[in-house]
Design an enzyme around this catalytic site. Sequence first.
Site, PDB file in Angstrom:
ATOM      1  N   GLY A 167     -33.974  71.227  43.135  1.00 34.71           N
ATOM      2  CA  GLY A 167     -34.996  72.235  43.416  1.00 34.71           C
ATOM      3  C   GLY A 167     -34.766  73.501  42.597  1.00 34.71           C
ATOM      4  N   ASP A 168     -33.507  73.865  42.435  1.00 34.36           N
ATOM      5  CA  ASP A 168     -33.194  75.064  41.643  1.00 34.36           C
ATOM      6  C   ASP A 168     -33.567  74.848  40.175  1.00 34.36           C
ATOM      7  OD1 ASP A 168     -32.144  76.252  43.912  1.00 34.36           O
ATOM      8  OD2 ASP A 168     -30.147  75.448  43.536  1.00 34.36           O
TER       9      ASP A 168
HETATM   10  O1  RIB Z   1     -29.689  74.498  46.013  1.00 33.15           O
HETATM   11  C1  RIB Z   1     -28.367  74.069  45.899  1.00 33.15           C
HETATM   12  C2  RIB Z   1     -27.422  75.181  46.214  1.00 33.15           C
HETATM   13  O2  RIB Z   1     -27.585  75.548  47.560  1.00 33.15           O
HETATM   14  C3  RIB Z   1     -25.958  74.838  46.063  1.00 33.15           C
HETATM   15  O3  RIB Z   1     -25.456  75.071  44.774  1.00 33.15           O
HETATM   16  C4  RIB Z   1     -25.291  75.673  47.134  1.00 33.15           C
HETATM   17  O4  RIB Z   1     -24.458  76.670  46.638  1.00 33.15           O
HETATM   18  C5  RIB Z   1     -26.431  76.241  47.980  1.00 33.15           C
HETATM   19  O5  RIB Z   1     -26.646  77.559  47.716  1.00 33.15           O
END
Ligand code: RIB
Length: 288
Positions: free
Chosen positions: A234-235
């Site tokens: 997602g990031d």
């Molecule tokens: O979205 C994943 C992230 O969520 C991980 O890297 C963890 O640190 C949390 O913040």
Amino acid sequence: MSVTIGVVGSINLDLVASGAPLPQAGETVTGAQFAQHPGGKGANQALAARRLGAAVHMVGCVGDDALAETAMTLLRRDGVDVSNVMSELGTSTGVALIAVSPDGENQITVASGANTRVGPSDVAGLPNCDVILSQLEVPVTAVEAATRRAAETGALMAINLAPASGVSPQLLKDADLLIVNEIEAAFYGDALHERGGLVALTLGGDGAALFKMGQEIARVPAFEVDVVDTTGAGDTFCGALAVALAEGQPPEQALRFASAAAALAVTRPGAQPSLPNRAQVDALLGAS
Ligand code: RIB
């Protein structure tokens, strides 16, 4: 010329146990392998944008402990500007305890630590950006300050509403782009769409869609890949979508670009180690 992205968000160290079934409440499972990686939604999104070619400025906070340097390793190595990342005396760096199942699903518990110290005044150090991107692992007052800064400087304000938590209706209205998964979309409900800005919805194996005032304006299917670890997918999507929109890519193309980046991220373990570079995303787009 590359685009400029400002990220106001969290920085964690991820402690990962993978390969064992996810435990039920009160259950102990054994047989996992251990790894540690830099993480945090803010840092992951910053690094994702950087690897895709953007100049990236990060606002965040780490503790004055031994974990901080490890948490910052890849941001520094890949050239994210961390001159606005504070180090707070007497606090611990954020830590995420992550369990990853054999089929790549995860459970995450975050001990926020120094991330709770990010405040409105920290945002003042951001230079002018094309997009400011934030999430909800730092105090909402910092996200609100980032939103004001975007409005003042003409940046597009994107908020990844993760993890889902209460925010003011005004913050939702002020954002130009909200990014949610299905769980977050259910949490926020109609408030996502009762505004003029865009909403990007990630749908896992069913792809992603983009909405404006409740109307779907673009949809792309998921790329077919072998899933190893969904942590950070997602990031990756958020960082890539920010880059694509800053570059002026039209909605469907931007959505496809972000989906390709996220697809590559799930094929490798860890959040930050799995983030693809521009050439890898272009190759996947070209091959499909
Ligand atoms: O979205 C994943 C992230 O969520 C991980 O890297 C963890 O640190 C949390 O913040």
